[in-house]
Write an enzyme that holds these catalytic residues in place. Structure first.
Site, PDB file in Angstrom:
ATOM      1  N   GLU A 251       0.828  -1.214   0.000  1.00 18.21           N
ATOM      2  CA  GLU A 251       0.000   0.000   0.000  1.00 18.21           C
ATOM      3  C   GLU A 251       0.857   1.257   0.000  1.00 18.21           C
ATOM      4  OE1 GLU A 251      -3.759   0.412   2.195  1.00 18.21           O
ATOM      5  OE2 GLU A 251      -2.762   1.983   3.347  1.00 18.21           O
ATOM      6  N   ARG A 277       5.044  33.571 -16.674  1.00 18.72           N
ATOM      7  CA  ARG A 277       4.485  34.652 -15.865  1.00 18.72           C
ATOM      8  C   ARG A 277       5.554  35.718 -15.602  1.00 18.72           C
ATOM      9  NH1 ARG A 277       0.205  37.685 -14.136  1.00 18.72           N
ATOM     10  NH2 ARG A 277       0.262  38.100 -11.881  1.00 18.72           N
ATOM     11  N   GLN A 288      15.104  34.711  -7.253  1.00 18.71           N
ATOM     12  CA  GLN A 288      15.742  33.601  -6.538  1.00 18.71           C
ATOM     13  C   GLN A 288      14.769  32.878  -5.612  1.00 18.71           C
ATOM     14  OE1 GLN A 288      18.912  32.641  -7.290  1.00 18.71           O
ATOM     15  NE2 GLN A 288      18.271  30.821  -6.157  1.00 18.71           N
TER      16      GLN A 288
END
Length: 393
Positions: A251, A277, A288
């Protein structure tokens, strides 16, 4: 790091066309998880018929039962592609639960008659499965659970108790229920039973509202004087802890490699956004602080993949991977939360809106620090493997 063959790449590409189909409408489904009616009863699993058609549910099962016969690493490699391509985190979680909850322990511990009866339906998805581990009062302490099973003659057991947090529970046709058969025996007093939907005395509760993974049904189970054939014991009485350990390894490795895939998708999306953008006359990725966030996302993806695949290779080679699996779970679940939060911040106001799906990613990611053993429990496990006494943890 594990080297993937051309056959692995082709196998992964085989399933890629399905991910757009499975993702379709995922934002609407997250707001109204009961709107899809692909399944009978309870809150349905969205897109289940398409999941069945994709063949994903056949991955780790032997061809004898209708499976693809893939080993653990190959199965994980395909599931990583699922996480990268499918945007419905709840659906991915239900798929993983279907793969590991009943089929994996049945294939490993079940007798020929049980396999012939149940595995074909598990492989083709006509049988939806779940496993019921958590007890309302026991929580992560499985040996403190209140669910009991007592012999009823030589050929039946009587199960009594309640289970909570059962993924797929509201719609499951077949459930592996863990119960104490002899509390005095400690780990050897736990037994795993296959319980069919419709068994007299079994009551499945409705889908419960939750923070994330909303398209994955989650509910409670009540078992009152449930009479279960002795032939439905997985392995033998007292082997439940070994069954559970086997299931939980699968799992964690399968569910969290899906998260690694989702993190890679999110990373690529943030890189593209930071490149396009512009603010103050230049791409935001040139700042940065933004670049640092994206670099941390990249490190989180690669670190998670290495721990998960290395732990899986250890499972295949028969190594003791108790610590490795716990570390892989902690590393991946926490990296996923950081990655989702960073993506929301990098996208700014748009990241906060539901329409981008990033706020949903963040809500889904929180669940990963809780299910399959909380982050705190994994850290306790690691500390114990280091030889630290319980009082020191």
């Amino acid at each position: 790091m594990y080297e993937w063959s051309q056959a692995h790449h082709e196998l992964r590409a085989e399933f890629a066309p399905w991910y757009e189909v499975l993702s379709e409408g995922h934002l609407d489904a997250d707001n109204d998880p009961g709107s899809d009616t692909d399944s009978d009863g309870g809150s349905p699993i969205r897109k289940w018929e398409q999941v069945r058609a994709s063949g994903l549910l056949r991955l780790p099962f032997h061809t004898e039962w209708g499976g693809r016969g893939l080993d653990l690493l190959s199965t994980m490699y395909v599931l990583e592609g699922l996480g990268e391509g499918c945007r419905d985190g709840g659906l991915c979680f239900s798929i993983c639960t279907q793969l590991v909850s009943a089929g994996i322990p049945l294939q490993r511990f079940g007798g020929p008659e049980l396999k012939a009866r149940y595995l074909p339906g598990i492989c083709d998805g006509s049988t939806i499965t779940a496993h019921a581990i958590t007890d309302p009062r026991g929580g992560s302490d499985v040996l403190g659970m209140g669910m009991t099973a007592k012999p009823d003659g030589d050929d039946h057991w009587i199960l009594d108790g309640d289970k909570v947090f059962v993924t797929n529970g509201p719609v499951a046709d077949l459930i592996v229920v863990y119960a104490l058969t002899d509390a005095s025996l400690g780990p050897f007093g736990l037994t795993a039973f296959l319980v069919e939907r419709g068994t007299e005395g079994l009551l499945a509760g409705p889908d419960l509202p939750k923070l994330g993974l909303r398209s994955s049904p989650l509910g409670e189970l009540s078992l009152r004087n449930c009479r279960i054939p002795a032939a439905n014991v997985l392995g033998r009485p007292g082997l439940g802890f070994a069954v559970l350990d086997h299931v939980m390894r699968w799992e964690i490795l399968c569910s969290f490699i899906v998260q690694a895939g989702a993190m890679r998708h999110r990373l690529d999306r943030c890189v593209a956004h930071a490149t396009q953008r512009r603010q103050f006359g230049r791409p935001i990725g040139s700042f940065q602080m933004i670049a640092d966030q994206i670099v941390e996302m990249k490190i989180g993806v690669e670190n998670s993949r290495r721990w998960l695949y290395d732990a899986a290779e250890g499972v295949v080679r028969g190594r003791d991977v108790t610590t490795d699996v716990a570390i892989a779970k902690v590393v991946t679940s926490e990296a996923n939360v950081r990655s989702a939060l960073a993506a929301v911040q990098i996208f700014g106001g748009r990241g906060y809106l539901a329409e981008t799906g990033l706020e949903k990613d963040l809500r889904d990611a929180v669940g990963g620090t809780i299910y399959s053993g909380t982050t705190q429990m994994q850290r306790i496990r690691i500390a114990r493997m280091l030889g630290l006494k319980e009082s020191q943890t």
